[in-house]
Structures are given as C-alpha cells and as structure tokens.
Write a protein that holds these residues in place. Structure first.
Motif: not given
Length: 607
Positions: A114, A513-514, A517, A301, A118, A156, A489, A492, A303, A487, A226
């Motif tokens: 990611d 969001m990542s 975040s 995270s 991104q 991720d 991100h 940010t 996620n 995401e 993350g």
C-alpha cells in the motif's frame, strides 16, 4: 487472575451468536481430520507429480509416514517486509529433515504494498487482494498432501488473507512465520514533518525523497505501528506465532533460529502425533477476543477492524462492531508507538514489547489465559522471550517492568483508561475512529461538511485555498462496492496542515485510512457506503456534521430523508491496472461491518 467480567460478557455474546455457524465449521474440521492427508491414497502417477522435484525427501514422502509441511509464501523482493522470505524455504526444509519430516513450498500468494500504491489506481485492488490471497493459498493447499502449513507473510492484507485460508483448512495446524522489522531509520516524526512541508510547498521533492528513503531503508517491515506490525502483534496474541517472534530483526541468527523452530513446532502438532493443534481449534472466540484486546491496548491499525470480522467468519465466528466498542471500553491504552507516539516498533520491543504487555494483560484478567495456541500452556507461554545460548534457542521470562514508560506502561498506569478505538453511529451510519493519537480537545468536531468524491478533489481544493476554515471533510464513494475501498492516507498531510493552522478539522469517509492514521479525527469505514445508498450519498456542502468520539456519535444535524442520493460516474474505477478483473468482487462484496469480503459465504442459514 479471573477473567474480567466485561471481557467474559463479550466472549459469551460472540460464542452464542456464532454457535450454529461454528458447529458446522467444527464438524467440517472433524471430517477432514478423519479422512487424513490424501497423499497416502494417491496413485503412483499422482505421487510422482507431487514428489518429482523433492530430491532427498522423495523416498520419505512416498512412504507417507513422516509429516509433510506445506509452505505458503508471500515472498517477493519488492516489499521490504517480504524480502527476507527468499531464504526461508531452505531453512524450513533443513529444519524439517533434522526433525524427521519434510517440507515443500505449496504455493505463493500475491503481496502488494500500500505504500507504493497510495493515491494511485492500484490502491483500488488493495482490499480485494486479501480475498485473492485467501483464494491463492487455498489453491496451494488443495493438493491435500500436507499435515501442517507454515504461512510466510507480514503486511497489510497478506496476514488477514492467510488467516482466512488457514481457517478454511482448519484441520491443518498452522504456524505463522514472521520476517521482523527493519532496523530503525529516520525517526517517523521527522519524516512526517517533511511530508507536511512538502504539502505546503515548503520542501522540495528531493528533500521529500531523501526523507522517505532514510525511513524505508532496508529489508524488513516498516518500523511504524501500522497494519503490518499490528498484524504481527495479533499473531502473537492469537497464538499463531512462536512466542516473541514478531519483532526480531531479519538477517540475524535469532531470526533464523526462530524460523527453524517454527518448522519443528509445526511438525510436532500434526494429527500424526499426540498433540494435534489444528488452526480451527486455535482460532476460536477466545483467540479473536485476545486479538481485539491487543489491538486496543496497543492503539493498533484501524484496518484490523475491517479484517478481523472476515478472519473470524472464515472460522465460523461472528464479530460485530459492538464487540470492538465493548472491548475498547474495558482495555486501557498501554503503548505509544508512532503514529501514536515518537517511538517505533524496535523501541517498543526494547522497552519490553509484547512479552511485558501480555504479562500485564494476563495479570489484569483482560485476556483469555486458557486460549489454545500453537505452543501449549495457553497465553502464558507468550510472556517468555527467545534468546540464543551457545547457538541454541531458549525462552526466558520476559520483563515484568517497562524499560521505558514513555513507550510502554502497565495496566495500572496507562496512557489513557480506554483503548484507542471507538465505534461511531448516528444518522450517517456506522463508523470507527482511532483516538489514540487524537488530542482530547479534537475528539469532538462540529463543522460544516465539505463534500468530495476523490482524494484529488480534496487536494485541488487545498491548493486553491478553498479549504481554509473549520470543516468536516467528507470523501464518499470510496467504499468496497464503489471502488474497492482504497486507503486515503494521501490526505493526512493536508488535513494535518489545516489542523495545525488552528482549524477544527475532521474526516468522514466510507473508505479506509492508513494503519498509520494519526492526529486528525477520522470517521472511517462508514457503512452502509454511499454506493449502496448509504446516508453519505445524501449529504451536501454546508450541512452541519458532528463527529463525537466521546459519545460515539456521527450525525448530520439536518434531515436527509427527503433528498435524492448523489449518483456519480464510477466508471473510471472499473478498468485499468487490473481493476477490470475485479468487477465480480465489487458486485459481490459485503458491507464493511462484516469484513467487506467478496468470497465468504453468506451469513444466512442454509435452506
């Protein structure tokens, strides 16, 4: 210590609502165990294909009496976290032979980064790559010639996808084998400061590139906390790693010893022996509750709020947003790791790491001590840390005091009394917010909505000076059905700049969001998503919106019921960079509250 009644209540609710689905799942595992690995039943032609390239292991495999490990690997040398896996199959085969077994690479799975995609179209495949990983791992294990599986993955979507596959092949023991974080580089706060200066036009691209390269500088996991490193924490709290394996740096003798030990342990817990520990028995409601507790205690995270329900469903267990909220209310925030603090995961590990944290959670009765793990002795084994003595691997008691209370604190003196995640609900739907890095005076924002349909539209408004005031920035049509739930991100730095200018700023989105975040309040995973007719589709510029993490409220202070939903053109997300191959996923995907999966069976009972 007895289990905290709040944790016991959540576990009981999960167990009860999951009972029919879990019963069918366990029955399936029992049938698969009774049938056994099929290599014993293969005819000679099948076996010749399976063993043709195994060299010194060929005769042992043909006899069928020694356990055989299937390696599922996410190796590639584009992801720093997965680069160390290149040498793992050799180490695992050698360890298996020494222990009287065999090992084969059953197959590989995709692993995308990611950090590379991104803000790019490829990010729209990111979430769906989790389901693709589960499918690829299922193909690898479908040869049905294995007694246990070793899963090599870190980042991720990779670990959640591999857990979904491990649960699906729940009759096989599964040991997850990490690669470890890269050594610390440029401090994350310095990198973030350069990103913000670049967003404002005060840093050159050369300066930005130098900062990024000094931060991401070698093999191993990115060092911030993350999604990748949250995954590693989960694998320990859920009993799928060897104790203390998560944050040992790659390319070290201890890392290699742990990899070999993972193979030896997998061989010891197959159905051929007397200590069968299949993945489906490890992955019960206690394991998932322990994982969520770890998520809250470390400020992990967001996620994983999306991935854990999908992982659990693959094991016949149903998680709901209220479970996360209830556990968050019971569990204190014990760690400050970037973006929730200045330290990285290497500093966290040095301060006592997971061994201290798990010992504290056990002492406070906040985790299930009796959960099944791949090593036995429940979760207590995970309070011990690995070390080498004269070249041999041993485990010793981990620290019982934090070695740096700016990074890691005991349950009795936490950074904040509740976990770092809050469930939000209201007339805009259901959402989640990560609060562990958000200042208390920023946890309630009431401001006019500024509505956008893409990250680029937000960037354009920022560049043109049209985002200069208090605002709830709404980025809709970013859910799984609309465009794969990328995401966001890339927003940010912009939102951080606006907040630093003194504006009251929040983000509301049906996207993600990542996992990194941070300090800007962000209500994410809004469900139902705008593309499914959710309330976000009816919001307009200027509508007053309240995001209140203190009361769990996400509301538009106006009546949306009589409005027609927006109908944007989403065709640009239907093709290019492989997106045309994932149309079936976009059409079949479930809601974020159920894990946003396109491949899991429906929740309804069969007719």
């Amino acid at each position: 210590m007895p289990l905290d009644p709040r944790i016991a209540d959540v576990t009981d609710r999960i167990r009860e609502r999951s009972r029919p689905l879990r019963r069918r799942y366990l029955d399936r595992i029992a049938r698969a165990r009774a049938e056994g690995p099929q290599r014993a039943h293969l005819d000679c032609g099948n076996q010749a294909h399976a063993y043709a390239a195994t060299g010194p292991d060929k005769s042992r495999l043909a006899e069928g009496r020694a356990p055989n490990l299937g390696i599922v690997t996410a190796y590639n040398d584009m992801l720093s976290a997965h680069r160390p896996y290149e040498d793992y199959p050799r180490l695992i085969r050698e360890a298996a032979r020494r222990a009287g077994g065999t090992a084969q690479v059953a197959g590989g799975v995709p692993a995308m980064c990611d950090g590379v995609t991104q803000g790019r179209p490829g990010m729209e495949l990111s979430l769906f790559s989790r389901d693709a990983i589960a499918l690829a791992a299922a193909v690898a294990l479908s040869h049905d010639t294995f007694d246990a599986a070793l899963f090599l993955g870190v980042c991720d979507k990779i670990v959640p996808g591999l857990v979904m596959a491990a649960a699906t092949f729940g009759h096989l023991p599964a040991v997850f084998v990490p690669a470890g974080p890269m050594p610390s580089g440029l401090p994350n706060d310095e990198k973030a400061a350069v990103r913000k200066r670049f967003a404002e036009g005060r840093a050159t691209r050369d300066e930005l590139m130098a900062a990024e390269m000094a931060s991401y500088h070698g093999p191993g996991t990115c060092t911030f906390y993350g999604t990748a490193n949250t995954n590693q924490m989960l694998m320990e709290l859920m009993g799928l790693h060897l104790p203390g394996a998560s944050f040992v740096n790659p390319g070290t003798p201890l890392r290699d010893a742990l990899t070999a030990a993972a193979a030896e342990r997998a061989l010891a817990i197959t159905a051929l022996g007397n200590d069968w520990r299949p993945a489906g028995h490890v992955l019960d409601e206690r394991a998932f509750v322990n994982g969520i507790v770890g998520l809250m205690a470390t400020g992990g995270s967001t996620n994983l709020v999306l991935h854990l329900p999908a992982m659990a469903r693959a094991a016949g267990i149903l998680l709901e947003p209220a479970d996360f909220a209830a556990i968050a209310a019971a569990v204190p925030l014990m760690a400050r790791v970037y973006p929730n603090g200045l330290a990285d995961v290497n500093h966290f590990h040095a301060a006592g790491g997971l061994q201290f944290l798990i010992a504290e959670l056990l002492e406070a009765g906040l985790v299930h001590a009796d959960a099944v793990t791949v090593v036995g002795d429940g979760l207590h084994a995970y309070t011990r840390e690995p070390c080498l003595r004269d070249g041999a691997l041993h485990w010793t008691d981990g620290p019982r005091q934090s070695l740096n209370d700016r990074i890691l604190r005991p349950v009795a003196d936490p950074f904040q009394p509740t976990g770092g995640l809050v469930h939000l609900s209201g007339n805009l739907g259901s959402a989640v917010i990560k609060t562990s890095a958000v200042a208390p005076d920023r946890q309630r924002i009431e401001a006019p909505a500024r509505v956008f349909h893409s990250q680029e539209a937000v960037r354009a408004a920022f560049r043109e000076g049209r985002l200069d005031g208090d605002a709830v920035v709404v980025v809709r049509f970013q859910g799984p059905r609309a465009n794969g739930m990328p995401e966001l991100h890339g927003l940010t730095p912009i939102l951080s700049v606006l907040q630093d200018r003194g504006h009251r700023i929040a983000l509301v989105t049906d996207g993600r969001m990542s996992g990194a975040s941070g300090k800007v309040p962000a209500a994410i995973h809004v469900s139902p998503e705008a593309a499914a007719g959710g309330p976000l589709a009816r919001l307009r510029d200027g509508d007053p919106v309240v995001l209140d993490a203190c009361t769990g409220r996400l509301e538009a202070l106006c009546d949306l019921s009589e409005r027609e939903p927006a109908q944007p053109d989403l065709s640009a997300s239907a093709e290019g960079l492989g997106r045309e191959l994932f149309g079936l996923f976009r059409r079949a995907v479930g809601p974020a509250t159920e894990g946003a999966s396109a491949i899991l069976p429906p929740l309804t009972e069969p007719a």
